[in-house]
Design a protein around this motif. Sequence first.
Motif, PDB file in Angstrom:
ATOM      1  N   ALA A 139       0.863  -1.185   0.000  1.00  0.00           N
ATOM      2  CA  ALA A 139       0.000   0.000   0.000  1.00  0.00           C
ATOM      3  C   ALA A 139       0.894   1.227   0.000  1.00  0.00           C
ATOM      4  O   ALA A 139       1.802   1.335   0.823  1.00  0.00           O
ATOM      5  CB  ALA A 139      -0.903  -0.006   1.224  1.00  0.00           C
ATOM      6  N   THR A 140       0.670   2.141  -0.952  1.00  0.00           N
ATOM      7  CA  THR A 140       1.558   3.298  -1.080  1.00  0.00           C
ATOM      8  C   THR A 140       0.757   4.588  -1.182  1.00  0.00           C
ATOM      9  O   THR A 140      -0.368   4.600  -1.678  1.00  0.00           O
ATOM     10  CB  THR A 140       2.447   3.179  -2.339  1.00  0.00           C
ATOM     11  OG1 THR A 140       1.610   3.129  -3.492  1.00  0.00           O
ATOM     12  CG2 THR A 140       3.326   1.953  -2.295  1.00  0.00           C
ATOM     13  N   ASP A 141       1.398   5.664  -0.743  1.00  0.00           N
ATOM     14  CA  ASP A 141       0.790   6.988  -0.875  1.00  0.00           C
ATOM     15  C   ASP A 141       1.910   8.018  -0.912  1.00  0.00           C
ATOM     16  O   ASP A 141       2.980   7.801  -0.334  1.00  0.00           O
ATOM     17  CB  ASP A 141      -0.145   7.277   0.302  1.00  0.00           C
ATOM     18  CG  ASP A 141      -1.140   8.374  -0.014  1.00  0.00           C
ATOM     19  OD1 ASP A 141      -2.319   8.056  -0.278  1.00  0.00           O
ATOM     20  OD2 ASP A 141      -0.747   9.567  -0.017  1.00  0.00           O
ATOM     21  N   ILE A 142       1.636   9.123  -1.562  1.00  0.00           N
ATOM     22  CA  ILE A 142       2.640  10.190  -1.673  1.00  0.00           C
ATOM     23  C   ILE A 142       2.839  10.919  -0.346  1.00  0.00           C
ATOM     24  O   ILE A 142       3.874  11.524  -0.101  1.00  0.00           O
ATOM     25  CB  ILE A 142       2.195  11.192  -2.776  1.00  0.00           C
ATOM     26  CG1 ILE A 142       3.326  12.112  -3.182  1.00  0.00           C
ATOM     27  CG2 ILE A 142       0.977  11.987  -2.335  1.00  0.00           C
ATOM     28  CD1 ILE A 142       3.010  12.944  -4.411  1.00  0.00           C
ATOM     29  N   ASP A 143       1.857  10.816   0.529  1.00  0.00           N
ATOM     30  CA  ASP A 143       1.819  11.632   1.741  1.00  0.00           C
ATOM     31  C   ASP A 143       2.395  10.845   2.931  1.00  0.00           C
ATOM     32  O   ASP A 143       1.795   9.877   3.393  1.00  0.00           O
ATOM     33  CB  ASP A 143       0.344  12.024   1.978  1.00  0.00           C
ATOM     34  CG  ASP A 143       0.166  12.972   3.139  1.00  0.00           C
ATOM     35  OD1 ASP A 143       1.058  13.042   4.004  1.00  0.00           O
ATOM     36  OD2 ASP A 143      -0.881  13.640   3.165  1.00  0.00           O
ATOM     37  N   ARG A 144       3.561  11.292   3.404  1.00  0.00           N
ATOM     38  CA  ARG A 144       4.248  10.601   4.492  1.00  0.00           C
ATOM     39  C   ARG A 144       3.384  10.502   5.748  1.00  0.00           C
ATOM     40  O   ARG A 144       3.416   9.525   6.470  1.00  0.00           O
ATOM     41  CB  ARG A 144       5.523  11.381   4.819  1.00  0.00           C
ATOM     42  CG  ARG A 144       6.743  10.511   4.919  1.00  0.00           C
ATOM     43  CD  ARG A 144       7.993  11.353   5.134  1.00  0.00           C
ATOM     44  NE  ARG A 144       8.490  11.922   3.891  1.00  0.00           N
ATOM     45  CZ  ARG A 144       8.814  13.205   3.703  1.00  0.00           C
ATOM     46  NH1 ARG A 144       8.684  14.075   4.668  1.00  0.00           N
ATOM     47  NH2 ARG A 144       9.267  13.617   2.543  1.00  0.00           N
ATOM     48  N   ASP A 145       2.608  11.551   5.990  1.00  0.00           N
ATOM     49  CA  ASP A 145       1.817  11.568   7.231  1.00  0.00           C
ATOM     50  C   ASP A 145       0.697  10.528   7.215  1.00  0.00           C
ATOM     51  O   ASP A 145       0.420   9.895   8.231  1.00  0.00           O
ATOM     52  CB  ASP A 145       1.235  12.962   7.462  1.00  0.00           C
ATOM     53  CG  ASP A 145       2.352  13.970   7.628  1.00  0.00           C
ATOM     54  OD1 ASP A 145       3.217  13.740   8.478  1.00  0.00           O
ATOM     55  OD2 ASP A 145       2.376  14.949   6.872  1.00  0.00           O
ATOM     56  N   VAL A 146       0.042  10.349   6.049  1.00  0.00           N
ATOM     57  CA  VAL A 146      -1.021   9.329   6.025  1.00  0.00           C
ATOM     58  C   VAL A 146      -0.420   7.929   6.155  1.00  0.00           C
ATOM     59  O   VAL A 146      -1.027   7.041   6.749  1.00  0.00           O
ATOM     60  CB  VAL A 146      -1.975   9.423   4.796  1.00  0.00           C
ATOM     61  CG1 VAL A 146      -2.807  10.674   4.833  1.00  0.00           C
ATOM     62  CG2 VAL A 146      -1.296   9.211   3.483  1.00  0.00           C
ATOM     63  N   ILE A 147       0.789   7.748   5.629  1.00  0.00           N
ATOM     64  CA  ILE A 147       1.428   6.425   5.734  1.00  0.00           C
ATOM     65  C   ILE A 147       1.736   6.104   7.201  1.00  0.00           C
ATOM     66  O   ILE A 147       1.543   4.989   7.666  1.00  0.00           O
ATOM     67  CB  ILE A 147       2.696   6.353   4.846  1.00  0.00           C
ATOM     68  CG1 ILE A 147       2.299   6.347   3.373  1.00  0.00           C
ATOM     69  CG2 ILE A 147       3.560   5.134   5.171  1.00  0.00           C
ATOM     70  CD1 ILE A 147       1.512   5.127   2.908  1.00  0.00           C
ATOM     71  N   LYS A 148       2.160   7.127   7.947  1.00  0.00           N
ATOM     72  CA  LYS A 148       2.414   6.923   9.385  1.00  0.00           C
ATOM     73  C   LYS A 148       1.126   6.492  10.083  1.00  0.00           C
ATOM     74  O   LYS A 148       1.114   5.542  10.860  1.00  0.00           O
ATOM     75  CB  LYS A 148       2.895   8.248   9.992  1.00  0.00           C
ATOM     76  CG  LYS A 148       4.361   8.250  10.336  1.00  0.00           C
ATOM     77  CD  LYS A 148       4.687   9.473  11.179  1.00  0.00           C
ATOM     78  CE  LYS A 148       5.745  10.306  10.481  1.00  0.00           C
ATOM     79  NZ  LYS A 148       5.789  11.696  10.911  1.00  0.00           N
TER      80      LYS A 148
END
Length: 265
Positions: A136-145
Amino acid sequence: MQDPFAGPGYDQFKKKILALTSLDLDIYRQPQLQRRLQSLLKKNGVSTFDGYFQLLLNNPQARLDFKSDITINTTEFFRDTDQFERLRTTFFPEFVERSSRDLRFWSAGCSVGAEAYTLAIMMREYFPQATFSLLATDIDRDVIKTARQGTFKPSEIQDVPEPLFKKYFRQRGDRYEVIETIKQAVVFHTGNLLRDPFDWGFDLISCRNVMIYFTQEAKDLLYQKFQHALKPNGVLFVGSSEMILNPVTFGFESAGPFFYRKTQF
Ligand SMILES: C[S@@+](CC[C@H](N)C(=O)[O-])C[C@H]1O[C@@H](n2cnc3c(N)ncnc32)[C@H](O)[C@@H]1O
Protein backbone atom coordinates in the motif's frame (compact mmCIF):
# COMPACT_ATOMS: atom_id res chain seq x y z
CA MET A 1 -8.64 42.36 -11.05
CA GLN A 2 -5.54 40.44 -12.14
CA ASP A 3 -5.80 36.64 -12.20
CA PRO A 4 -3.41 35.50 -9.42
CA PHE A 5 -2.90 32.15 -11.20
CA ALA A 6 -1.66 33.79 -14.41
CA GLY A 7 1.34 35.65 -12.95
CA PRO A 8 4.90 34.48 -12.17
CA GLY A 9 4.02 34.34 -8.44
CA TYR A 10 1.97 31.17 -8.97
CA ASP A 11 4.69 29.46 -11.03
CA GLN A 12 7.25 30.25 -8.34
CA PHE A 13 4.86 28.95 -5.69
CA LYS A 14 4.42 25.64 -7.57
CA LYS A 15 8.20 25.18 -7.84
CA LYS A 16 8.77 25.92 -4.17
CA ILE A 17 5.91 23.61 -3.12
CA LEU A 18 7.43 20.79 -5.16
CA ALA A 19 10.75 21.24 -3.34
CA LEU A 20 9.11 21.55 0.09
CA THR A 21 6.47 18.82 -0.07
CA SER A 22 7.19 16.74 -3.25
CA LEU A 23 3.70 17.65 -4.46
CA ASP A 24 3.61 18.50 -8.14
CA LEU A 25 0.63 20.84 -8.48
CA ASP A 26 0.75 20.62 -12.29
CA ILE A 27 -0.68 17.09 -12.28
CA TYR A 28 -3.99 18.24 -10.79
CA ARG A 29 -6.95 19.48 -12.80
CA GLN A 30 -6.47 23.24 -12.58
CA PRO A 31 -10.00 24.64 -12.01
CA GLN A 32 -10.57 22.40 -8.97
CA LEU A 33 -7.03 22.92 -7.68
CA GLN A 34 -7.31 26.69 -7.99
CA ARG A 35 -10.59 26.71 -6.09
CA ARG A 36 -9.00 24.72 -3.27
CA LEU A 37 -5.97 27.02 -3.19
CA GLN A 38 -8.12 30.15 -3.13
CA SER A 39 -10.07 28.87 -0.18
CA LEU A 40 -6.84 27.90 1.65
CA LEU A 41 -5.43 31.41 1.17
CA LYS A 42 -8.65 32.90 2.49
CA LYS A 43 -8.82 30.52 5.46
CA ASN A 44 -5.26 31.43 6.43
CA GLY A 45 -5.77 35.17 6.03
CA VAL A 46 -3.08 35.66 3.37
CA SER A 47 -3.53 37.37 0.03
CA THR A 48 -0.47 36.30 -1.99
CA PHE A 49 1.15 32.98 -2.87
CA ASP A 50 4.42 34.30 -1.46
CA GLY A 51 2.75 35.04 1.89
CA TYR A 52 1.12 31.61 1.90
CA PHE A 53 4.42 29.88 1.12
CA GLN A 54 6.13 31.67 4.06
CA LEU A 55 3.34 30.43 6.30
CA LEU A 56 3.72 26.85 5.05
CA LEU A 57 7.46 27.04 5.59
CA ASN A 58 7.12 28.09 9.22
CA ASN A 59 3.97 26.38 10.37
CA PRO A 60 3.86 22.54 10.35
CA GLN A 61 0.11 22.42 11.03
CA ALA A 62 -0.62 24.74 8.08
CA ARG A 63 1.60 22.44 5.97
CA LEU A 64 -0.38 19.37 7.05
CA ASP A 65 -3.69 21.11 6.29
CA PHE A 66 -2.39 22.19 2.89
CA LYS A 67 -1.29 18.67 1.95
CA SER A 68 -4.48 17.07 3.09
CA ASP A 69 -6.65 19.66 1.27
CA ILE A 70 -4.73 19.23 -1.98
CA THR A 71 -4.33 15.47 -2.00
CA ILE A 72 -7.74 14.83 -0.38
CA ASN A 73 -7.16 11.89 1.95
CA THR A 74 -10.81 10.94 2.51
CA THR A 75 -11.26 7.18 2.66
CA GLU A 76 -13.23 4.41 4.36
CA PHE A 77 -13.44 0.64 4.63
CA PHE A 78 -15.53 -1.12 1.94
CA ARG A 79 -15.94 2.21 0.10
CA ASP A 80 -18.54 1.37 -2.61
CA THR A 81 -19.68 -1.89 -1.06
CA ASP A 82 -21.05 -3.41 -4.31
CA GLN A 83 -17.67 -3.26 -5.95
CA PHE A 84 -15.96 -5.02 -3.06
CA GLU A 85 -18.68 -7.64 -3.33
CA ARG A 86 -17.67 -8.18 -6.97
CA LEU A 87 -14.09 -8.57 -5.87
CA ARG A 88 -15.16 -11.21 -3.37
CA THR A 89 -17.46 -13.16 -5.68
CA THR A 90 -15.71 -12.79 -9.06
CA PHE A 91 -12.11 -11.66 -9.02
CA PHE A 92 -10.68 -13.12 -5.81
CA PRO A 93 -11.97 -16.63 -6.66
CA GLU A 94 -10.41 -16.26 -10.11
CA PHE A 95 -7.03 -15.19 -8.70
CA VAL A 96 -7.06 -17.97 -6.12
CA GLU A 97 -7.97 -20.56 -8.74
CA ARG A 98 -5.08 -19.44 -10.91
CA SER A 99 -2.65 -19.64 -8.03
CA SER A 100 -3.42 -19.78 -4.33
CA ARG A 101 0.23 -19.06 -3.51
CA ASP A 102 1.88 -15.67 -3.50
CA LEU A 103 -0.91 -13.52 -4.83
CA ARG A 104 0.16 -9.88 -5.06
CA PHE A 105 -2.13 -6.92 -4.42
CA TRP A 106 -1.41 -3.20 -4.39
CA SER A 107 -3.47 -0.35 -2.98
CA ALA A 108 -2.03 2.61 -4.91
CA GLY A 109 -2.91 5.94 -3.27
CA CYS A 110 -3.95 4.20 -0.06
CA SER A 111 -4.40 7.22 2.24
CA VAL A 112 -4.63 6.00 5.87
CA GLY A 113 -4.94 2.38 4.77
CA ALA A 114 -8.68 1.59 4.92
CA GLU A 115 -8.72 0.15 1.39
CA ALA A 116 -5.63 -2.03 1.92
CA TYR A 117 -6.92 -3.36 5.24
CA THR A 118 -10.30 -4.05 3.59
CA LEU A 119 -8.54 -6.26 1.02
CA ALA A 120 -6.56 -8.02 3.78
CA ILE A 121 -9.70 -8.68 5.85
CA MET A 122 -11.53 -10.07 2.80
CA MET A 123 -8.69 -12.42 1.92
CA ARG A 124 -8.30 -13.67 5.50
CA GLU A 125 -12.03 -14.14 5.93
CA TYR A 126 -13.06 -15.66 2.61
CA PHE A 127 -9.86 -17.25 1.27
CA PRO A 128 -8.00 -18.31 4.42
CA GLN A 129 -5.89 -20.94 2.59
CA ALA A 130 -4.45 -18.47 0.09
CA THR A 131 -1.17 -16.67 0.69
CA PHE A 132 -0.83 -13.12 -0.51
CA SER A 133 1.27 -9.99 -0.16
CA LEU A 134 -0.31 -6.59 0.03
CA LEU A 135 1.56 -3.39 -0.79
CA ALA A 136 0.00 0.00 0.00
CA THR A 137 1.56 3.30 -1.08
CA ASP A 138 0.79 6.99 -0.88
CA ILE A 139 2.64 10.19 -1.67
CA ASP A 140 1.82 11.63 1.74
CA ARG A 141 4.25 10.60 4.49
CA ASP A 142 1.82 11.57 7.23
CA VAL A 143 -1.02 9.33 6.03
CA ILE A 144 1.43 6.42 5.73
CA LYS A 145 2.41 6.92 9.38
CA THR A 146 -1.26 6.85 10.41
CA ALA A 147 -1.89 3.84 8.18
CA ARG A 148 0.82 1.84 9.94
CA GLN A 149 -0.88 2.52 13.28
CA GLY A 150 -4.09 0.99 11.91
CA THR A 151 -6.54 3.06 13.96
CA PHE A 152 -9.62 4.62 12.42
CA LYS A 153 -12.36 7.17 13.02
CA PRO A 154 -15.94 5.86 13.37
CA SER A 155 -16.86 7.43 10.00
CA GLU A 156 -14.16 5.36 8.28
CA ILE A 157 -15.41 2.00 9.54
CA GLN A 158 -19.17 2.53 9.25
CA ASP A 159 -19.59 0.18 6.25
CA VAL A 160 -17.73 -2.77 7.75
CA PRO A 161 -20.23 -5.66 8.01
CA GLU A 162 -21.00 -6.39 11.67
CA PRO A 163 -19.48 -9.92 11.82
CA LEU A 164 -16.24 -8.67 10.26
CA PHE A 165 -16.20 -5.66 12.55
CA LYS A 166 -16.46 -7.88 15.64
CA LYS A 167 -13.75 -10.20 14.43
CA TYR A 168 -11.18 -7.77 13.05
CA PHE A 169 -11.44 -4.53 15.11
CA ARG A 170 -10.88 -3.47 18.72
CA GLN A 171 -12.03 -0.20 20.24
CA ARG A 172 -9.22 2.17 21.37
CA GLY A 173 -10.74 5.24 23.04
CA ASP A 174 -12.76 7.03 20.37
CA ARG A 175 -11.03 5.12 17.53
CA TYR A 176 -11.06 1.55 16.20
CA GLU A 177 -7.95 -0.49 15.60
CA VAL A 178 -7.55 -3.38 13.17
CA ILE A 179 -6.17 -6.49 14.86
CA GLU A 180 -2.47 -7.28 14.65
CA THR A 181 -2.67 -10.10 12.07
CA ILE A 182 -4.40 -7.75 9.63
CA LYS A 183 -1.87 -4.97 10.29
CA GLN A 184 0.94 -7.39 9.58
CA ALA A 185 -0.59 -8.40 6.25
CA VAL A 186 0.04 -4.96 4.71
CA VAL A 187 3.36 -3.31 3.85
CA PHE A 188 3.11 0.49 3.65
CA HIS A 189 5.52 2.73 1.71
CA THR A 190 5.67 6.35 0.67
CA GLY A 191 5.75 6.76 -3.11
CA ASN A 192 4.74 9.11 -5.90
CA LEU A 193 2.77 7.23 -8.56
CA LEU A 194 3.72 9.66 -11.28
CA ARG A 195 7.43 9.75 -10.68
CA ASP A 196 8.54 6.50 -9.10
CA PRO A 197 9.13 3.20 -10.92
CA PHE A 198 6.63 0.46 -10.06
CA ASP A 199 7.10 -3.08 -8.81
CA TRP A 200 5.91 -5.80 -11.15
CA GLY A 201 3.70 -8.90 -11.04
CA PHE A 202 0.48 -7.77 -9.38
CA ASP A 203 -2.75 -9.77 -9.62
CA LEU A 204 -4.75 -6.74 -8.54
CA ILE A 205 -3.98 -3.02 -8.46
CA SER A 206 -6.57 -0.93 -6.68
CA CYS A 207 -6.14 2.75 -7.53
CA ARG A 208 -9.35 4.42 -6.47
CA ASN A 209 -10.31 8.04 -6.00
CA VAL A 210 -6.76 9.12 -6.79
CA MET A 211 -6.72 9.75 -10.56
CA ILE A 212 -9.97 11.72 -10.44
CA TYR A 213 -7.94 14.82 -9.51
CA PHE A 214 -5.30 14.34 -12.23
CA THR A 215 -5.01 15.82 -15.72
CA GLN A 216 -5.77 13.48 -18.65
CA GLU A 217 -2.05 13.34 -19.45
CA ALA A 218 -1.22 12.16 -15.94
CA LYS A 219 -4.02 9.56 -16.07
CA ASP A 220 -2.80 8.19 -19.41
CA LEU A 221 0.71 7.83 -18.02
CA LEU A 222 -0.64 5.92 -15.03
CA TYR A 223 -2.77 3.56 -17.14
CA GLN A 224 0.38 2.58 -19.02
CA LYS A 225 2.43 2.12 -15.87
CA PHE A 226 -0.30 0.04 -14.21
CA GLN A 227 -0.66 -2.10 -17.33
CA HIS A 228 3.06 -2.96 -17.19
CA ALA A 229 2.92 -3.65 -13.46
CA LEU A 230 0.10 -6.22 -13.69
CA LYS A 231 0.51 -9.94 -14.35
CA PRO A 232 -1.11 -11.26 -17.54
CA ASN A 233 -4.88 -11.22 -16.86
CA GLY A 234 -4.28 -9.07 -13.78
CA VAL A 235 -6.96 -6.56 -12.87
CA LEU A 236 -6.99 -2.79 -12.32
CA PHE A 237 -9.74 -1.59 -9.96
CA VAL A 238 -10.66 2.13 -10.17
CA GLY A 239 -13.05 4.48 -8.34
CA SER A 240 -16.68 5.18 -9.22
CA SER A 241 -15.86 8.38 -11.12
CA GLU A 242 -12.75 7.04 -12.82
CA MET A 243 -13.94 4.85 -15.68
CA ILE A 244 -11.36 4.52 -18.46
CA LEU A 245 -12.92 5.70 -21.72
CA ASN A 246 -10.67 3.81 -24.12
CA PRO A 247 -9.21 0.84 -22.19
CA VAL A 248 -8.13 -1.04 -25.34
CA THR A 249 -5.66 1.74 -26.18
CA PHE A 250 -3.83 0.95 -22.96
CA GLY A 251 -3.90 -2.85 -23.28
CA PHE A 252 -6.95 -3.43 -21.06
CA GLU A 253 -10.43 -4.81 -21.61
CA SER A 254 -13.39 -3.84 -19.48
CA ALA A 255 -14.27 -6.55 -16.95
CA GLY A 256 -17.46 -4.84 -15.76
CA PRO A 257 -17.78 -1.33 -14.37
CA PHE A 258 -14.64 -0.10 -12.59
CA PHE A 259 -12.56 -3.24 -13.32
CA TYR A 260 -10.09 -3.59 -16.21
CA ARG A 261 -8.23 -6.72 -17.19
CA LYS A 262 -4.76 -6.68 -18.73
CA THR A 263 -5.11 -8.27 -22.17
CA GLN A 264 -1.88 -7.47 -24.00
CA PHE A 265 1.28 -8.99 -22.59
C1 LIG B 1 -9.10 10.19 -1.76
S1 LIG B 1 -7.70 9.29 -1.24
C2 LIG B 1 -8.15 7.69 -1.80
C3 LIG B 1 -7.91 6.62 -0.77
C4 LIG B 1 -8.42 5.24 -1.16
N1 LIG B 1 -7.81 4.79 -2.39
C5 LIG B 1 -9.93 5.23 -1.29
O1 LIG B 1 -10.45 5.19 -2.41
O2 LIG B 1 -10.62 5.27 -0.26
C6 LIG B 1 -6.50 9.81 -2.46
C7 LIG B 1 -5.07 9.54 -2.02
O3 LIG B 1 -4.21 9.62 -3.16
C8 LIG B 1 -2.95 10.11 -2.73
N2 LIG B 1 -2.20 10.65 -3.87
C9 LIG B 1 -2.43 11.79 -4.56
N3 LIG B 1 -1.50 11.96 -5.51
C10 LIG B 1 -0.65 10.90 -5.43
C11 LIG B 1 0.52 10.51 -6.15
N4 LIG B 1 1.00 11.24 -7.16
N5 LIG B 1 1.14 9.37 -5.77
C12 LIG B 1 0.66 8.61 -4.74
N6 LIG B 1 -0.44 8.93 -4.04
C13 LIG B 1 -1.09 10.06 -4.37
C14 LIG B 1 -3.34 11.19 -1.72
O4 LIG B 1 -2.27 11.50 -0.83
C15 LIG B 1 -4.55 10.55 -1.01
O5 LIG B 1 -4.19 9.92 0.19
